[in-house]
Design a protein around this motif. Structure first.
Motif, PDB file in Angstrom:
ATOM      1  N   TYR A 106      43.773  37.652  45.859  1.00 36.79           N
ATOM      2  CA  TYR A 106      43.845  36.244  45.452  1.00 36.79           C
ATOM      3  C   TYR A 106      42.612  35.468  45.884  1.00 36.79           C
ATOM      4  O   TYR A 106      41.993  34.755  45.076  1.00 36.79           O
ATOM      5  N   VAL A 159      44.568  32.649  38.689  1.00 37.37           N
ATOM      6  CA  VAL A 159      44.261  32.019  37.395  1.00 37.37           C
ATOM      7  C   VAL A 159      45.045  30.718  37.237  1.00 37.37           C
ATOM      8  O   VAL A 159      44.497  29.687  36.822  1.00 37.37           O
ATOM      9  N   LEU A 196      36.485  32.223  40.212  1.00 36.02           N
ATOM     10  CA  LEU A 196      36.810  31.423  39.034  1.00 36.02           C
ATOM     11  C   LEU A 196      36.324  29.987  39.212  1.00 36.02           C
ATOM     12  O   LEU A 196      35.799  29.372  38.277  1.00 36.02           O
ATOM     13  N   PRO A 246      39.198  36.279  43.726  1.00 39.91           N
ATOM     14  CA  PRO A 246      39.210  35.812  42.336  1.00 39.91           C
ATOM     15  C   PRO A 246      39.302  34.303  42.190  1.00 39.91           C
ATOM     16  O   PRO A 246      38.631  33.718  41.333  1.00 39.91           O
ATOM     17  N   VAL A 247      40.121  33.632  43.014  1.00 40.78           N
ATOM     18  CA  VAL A 247      40.277  32.186  42.828  1.00 40.78           C
ATOM     19  C   VAL A 247      38.973  31.463  43.131  1.00 40.78           C
ATOM     20  O   VAL A 247      38.624  30.477  42.456  1.00 40.78           O
ATOM     21  N   HIS A 262      43.596  28.065  39.524  1.00 42.92           N
ATOM     22  CA  HIS A 262      42.330  27.572  38.967  1.00 42.92           C
ATOM     23  C   HIS A 262      42.567  26.616  37.806  1.00 42.92           C
ATOM     24  O   HIS A 262      41.990  25.522  37.749  1.00 42.92           O
ATOM     25  N   GLN A 263      43.445  27.024  36.902  1.00 44.65           N
ATOM     26  CA  GLN A 263      43.707  26.196  35.722  1.00 44.65           C
ATOM     27  C   GLN A 263      44.438  24.905  36.079  1.00 44.65           C
ATOM     28  O   GLN A 263      44.295  23.897  35.392  1.00 44.65           O
ATOM     29  N   THR A 266      34.510  32.978  36.103  1.00 41.80           N
ATOM     30  CA  THR A 266      34.862  34.362  35.780  1.00 41.80           C
ATOM     31  C   THR A 266      35.000  35.158  37.071  1.00 41.80           C
ATOM     32  O   THR A 266      34.581  34.701  38.143  1.00 41.80           O
ATOM     33  N   VAL A 267      35.590  36.341  36.973  1.00 38.31           N
ATOM     34  CA  VAL A 267      35.783  37.194  38.149  1.00 38.31           C
ATOM     35  C   VAL A 267      34.777  38.333  38.104  1.00 38.31           C
ATOM     36  O   VAL A 267      34.677  39.050  37.104  1.00 38.31           O
ATOM     37  N   VAL A 286      46.228  38.030  41.132  1.00 39.76           N
ATOM     38  CA  VAL A 286      45.206  37.533  40.200  1.00 39.76           C
ATOM     39  C   VAL A 286      45.806  36.518  39.239  1.00 39.76           C
ATOM     40  O   VAL A 286      45.170  35.495  38.918  1.00 39.76           O
ATOM     41  N   ALA A 287      47.022  36.776  38.774  1.00 39.14           N
ATOM     42  CA  ALA A 287      47.684  35.811  37.885  1.00 39.14           C
ATOM     43  C   ALA A 287      47.864  34.466  38.581  1.00 39.14           C
ATOM     44  O   ALA A 287      47.669  33.398  37.982  1.00 39.14           O
TER      45      ALA A 287
END
Length: 270
Positions: free
Chosen positions: A215, A130, A222, A218-219, A133-134, A227-228, A126-127
């Protein structure tokens, strides 16, 4: 010459069984922080493979089968990083069942290992989602990578729980066979060569890997919504995780234990 010949030999399956059992004991004895940290690394490593897979299949005009073949081979990066780099992957740790079946690892110890590793895998995956995504990776190709990620998300959420469970079983049979065969190789090129085909196969066939989904879902969520959706994520992970345990722990670890280790004397659980 003798050392070169030795490096080309494979380790026999009965010896692999003993190695896997010994590694399972070491995994069960590993401390909390190293286990969690190595689990986090494995989550990130599998995410890298899933990330590369998403980009590799984006815009492909090779046709359905060849595109899946390309994507599967690319995804193999994740397990290669786990095996060669060293990390704790929940799906691969299903093989600890061999040490448990021999009475060398207690039920509490195996559940402890799986829980810590699973949490670590989730954190790492998940990290990474994120960060991806960012970083704007999903906007590559004019947003086509993000579109591919969304398509993967929708296809996974459309799978029924029972089908997800069965695909989880089939997936981890192949993943644990890849891990099993990596013990047969005596050098890095050999390990890479035996890891790629089973991993490529499970991706091509659309089987479900719980850590990869930590992964991939969530990706895409996002990118699509910012959001998840935790409930949707858990709805997929629950049956897939159960299937992964049955496939790796039951259909690989227990089967090989019955063949090679069932009559071996137990030395007591850790």
């Amino acid at each position: 010459m003798d050392s070169d010949a030795h490096s080309l030999e494979i380790i026999a399956p009965d010896k692999i069984a003993k190695l896997v059992e010994a590694v399972g004991i070491r995994k069960a004895r590993l401390g909390f922080l190293p286990t969690l940290t190595l689990g986090t690394l494995a989550g990130a490593f599998i995410a890298f493979g899933a990330m590369a897979y998403t980009v590799a299949i984006t815009g492909s005009e090779l046709g359905f089968g060849p595109t899946r073949l390309l994507g599967g081979a690319t995804f193999s990066l994740g397990l290669i990083l786990v095996i060669i780099g060293g990390a704790e992957l929940f799906t691969g740790n299903s093989l600890v069942v061999m040490a448990w079946a021999s009475g060398r690892v207690s039920t509490g110890a195996i559940l402890r290992n799986w829980t810590i590793v699973y949490v670590g895998n989730l954190i790492g995956a998940v990290a990474t989602a994120v960060l991806v995504h960012q970083s704007g990776v999903m906007t590559l190709g004019g947003g086509s990578v993000g579109t591919t990620a969304e398509g993967i998300l929708l296809s996974k959420l459309a799978i029924s729980p029972f089908a997800a469970f069965l695909r989880g079983i089939l997936c981890n049979v192949l993943v644990c066979l890849a891990v099993w065969m990596s013990f047969a190789a005596r050098n890095v090129p050999g390990k890479v060569m035996v890891i790629v085909p089973p991993v490529t196969a499970f991706v091509m066939l659309g089987f479900e890997h719980s850590v990869a989904n930590m992964y991939l879902l969530p990706v895409a969520m996002l990118y699509k919504n910012g959001t998840v959706d935790v409930l949707a994520l858990l709805a997929n992970l629950a049956p897939v995780t159960a299937g992964n345990i049955v496939g790796g722990g039951g259909l690989v670890a227990l089967v090989y234990w019955l063949i090679y280790l069932r009559t071996a004397p137990a030395a007591g659980p850790v």
